[in-house]
Write a protein that holds these residues in place. Sequence first.
Motif: not given
Lengths: 374, 473, 103
Positions: B319-324, B329-339
Amino acid sequence: MAERHPTSDFVVIGGGIVGASIAYGLAKSGEKVLLLDEGDVAFRAARGNLGNVWVQGKGATSHAYADLTRNAANRWGGFAAALQEETGIDLHFRRPGAFYICFSEEELERRSGMMASINEHATVRSEFETVGPEELRRRLPEIGPEIAGATYCPDDGTANPLFLLRALIKAAAGFGATYLPRRKVVSLCRDGEGICIETEAGTFHAGRVVLAAGLGNGKLAPQLGMTAPVRPVRGQIMVTEKVRKFLDFGTNFIRQTVEGGCVFGESSEEAGFDEGTTLSVLRETARRAVTAFPLLRDARVVRAWGALRIMTPDGVPVYQQAPGAGNVFLITVHSGVTLAPFHAGEMAVALRQNRLDPDRYLPFSPERFNVQAA
Amino acid sequence: MNEMVDLAIIGAGPAGMSAACAARACRLSVVLLDEQPSPGGQIYRGIAEARDDRLAAILGKDYAAGEEIYRRFVACGANYRPATTVWRIGPDGLSWISAGRSGELAARRVLVATGAMERPFPSKGWTLPGVMTAGAGQILLKASRLVADGAVFVGCGPLLYLVAHQYLNAGVTVRAILDTAPRENLLPASALLPGALRQPHYIVKGLRMIAALRRSGVRMHRNVRAVSFSGQDRLEAVHWRDRSGEYALECAEAFVHQGVIPNLNMTMSTGCRHAWDEQQLCWRPDLDALGRSSLQWLLVAGDGGGIGGARSAALSGAISALAAAHDLGRLDFTAFERESAPLIAARRRDMAVRPFLDRLYRPAQGFRIPEDEETVICRCEEVTCGDVARAVGEGCPGPNQLKSFTRAGMGPCQGRLCGHTVTETMALLSGRTPQEVGYYRIRTPIKPVTVGDIAGRIENAEQGAQHEQAAAD
Amino acid sequence: MFRPLDDKGGKAVAIEIEGRSQIVPAASNLAAALLSAGFSPFRTTPAGAAPRQPYCMMGVCFDCLVEIDGLPNRQACLETVREGMHVRRQQGAAAIGEKGKAR
């Protein structure tokens, strides 16, 4: 919710070494004293202190300060003995003399000249000698090959500043002083004949106030119509684990404590109120320590930290009595360990008499800065 | 010139390894630094080494779960640096040493995953050789195949029972289990049981383990109090009291345990905000749901951010890696939420058992705040509970002034083994909350390093320059 | 006293403990190897000369400090054995500056 406390004769603001020395001196001579301190995390110069009772080289620009320092250092032995008797705390005071380690011949020459010039003007004698590299190696066998020499002064000593602070507070309480931590002073104002002191937990009234709040004096003094020209000068310090005894003497930037840890640091930085450390200064500090004593290479550092010196524009203490009413005293000093016997002794007497003799204290008045400015 | 990476991860336990995998999946450049010579952290210590069936059977299924994380980690493409000690971290990056070499690493984000340590067990004689933590006993078994016959297990908490159970599975004699879980914990804990039953496997596993220990015929005492250890130069006997009287038992090894707490020094050294956790009776960094600390550049995952166990640690690392990745700016919000959403939900489910476990195994006050004046609190400087009480009596306002006055916390362990005891003891003695009392200010270096190590880079740089010069010639 | 769970054979290396040669499993953790060899205590404290041995085995307690190849205050629980490694008990405060002299 402000609790109202009874009026004390003396309220000392600031529970560092300077404030505690004064509270101890006042309490010991029978005054009713309240010592107000901040909480657990305060700018505490005692924690950033090598623990040198240091004479040599002090007072280059002020012979009054040189004399003050020399007298205080000469009284340290009896002072430490008395505190130990009163509290059972051993301050680890020793007076084997100290070396000021010079990294180059030019530095050694400059240093010797400066020391000789101070001795010309000071009234209290303090001998020193210039020690060349070979003689230095004989006296300090672990000194590094790159060191050019040192000045040695037999009047210098060392003590544990943290135990000093503990003993002062404990002894002051033993003589009836009240020590109240977690009472950071928020504001000060005159209240009739006395002073009203508002803290983060309670309001107090004092007949007389001693401002010994270190860097805090900068903000507190103007509230009573005085000025405390003071700024923080950061020093970064580190301390090693306990190692076998190799350094009995004091030096200008490294000391081996009685327990065996080595504490060292000498940086002087304008960093505001930032108590942090920086990699570049830590490296330089470590490098100089290893140059001075190569065996330190293998000693493990357990802590490094920044501490703020309480610096006046010329490095000389400020002692001032408020004009007019005269019941407020301003004490701003960066040399709290060395001068502790003075603060607990002569200064406490002057405070009791409610008079800082102008002849004696003129060289320590902040007026000197105005004169220079004009 | 310093190296620069997107994400520096410190610690190769479940949180750190999972974080590395998730960050790499977002194409972040990742360096993972770990103090141990091989990955796994403490929970999966020795996971990279080959295991025969016997050791695998002794360690059980939960340990084997680490193999999957380990395999993914090895394949994820993170730059892994074992046997590397990080001794300083700050917004500009971190400083490390490894086998006599030292260096700096600049990172856009730092993720601390330094896990947990066992709560100190301050008691008379706990410094004697032969008294060690249950975790230490388990590490010796997992990573070195060493066991001690006739050891006494003292304390409470799942790890204590687990190690005793593993010993029995290994056919090693256990002298006795002295369970210190207070009887008074049962009632408040039972109120939390319904929530815990959302994760029944933990409860089932625990019940099975305790039943197996009972069936084994190992000597067990419950509601044990006033534990002390005695011996001349090493442990010779353990002493305790329960409702029926006072006892002593000879033994050469005692494994002690009172639960685990976050391994704090790394996060504390950054100055990020920490808070006292009343449920877990420990300090932990103040984090948002994604593991972000009060400092923009710093995230914390796994038990170092609050105790949740290995599964939660692995989830929180990801989770924290995705947040980082999102923050950089390397993971857009939609993808971040989905994952992240399924991971967050899974972690919430996994953590459901915590309130129950924390309450059931909440260490009795006497095991956290010594009752005997002579009990050593600070092992390094040998500062006793009485020394602390005397300093408090003189008005000492908190742990930092205490450190100055008594040297508590000034030794090589840098307060790790006394910090919590000092906070709680001072709180009790001065009638304040642990939060009000505070904790030691933790400084650089995070682990003791030599003066030569700190001075090092200049020498290294000079040597480097000489090498370059030589190459140019 | 710690003992191996079983005799697995495998590679071994020789290290020196207090000047005496000791065969230990290759690549084993130093603290584990010392415990298994019956080395006790690992050190005495500088504060009170109290005997100590590993407490945590994970690098936080610093009670497993030993002198390795002339360097004091090494955490044995974070070291891996190497052929020819010299290990000495650390008595009280660390002896620094010995390594250079010995050479």
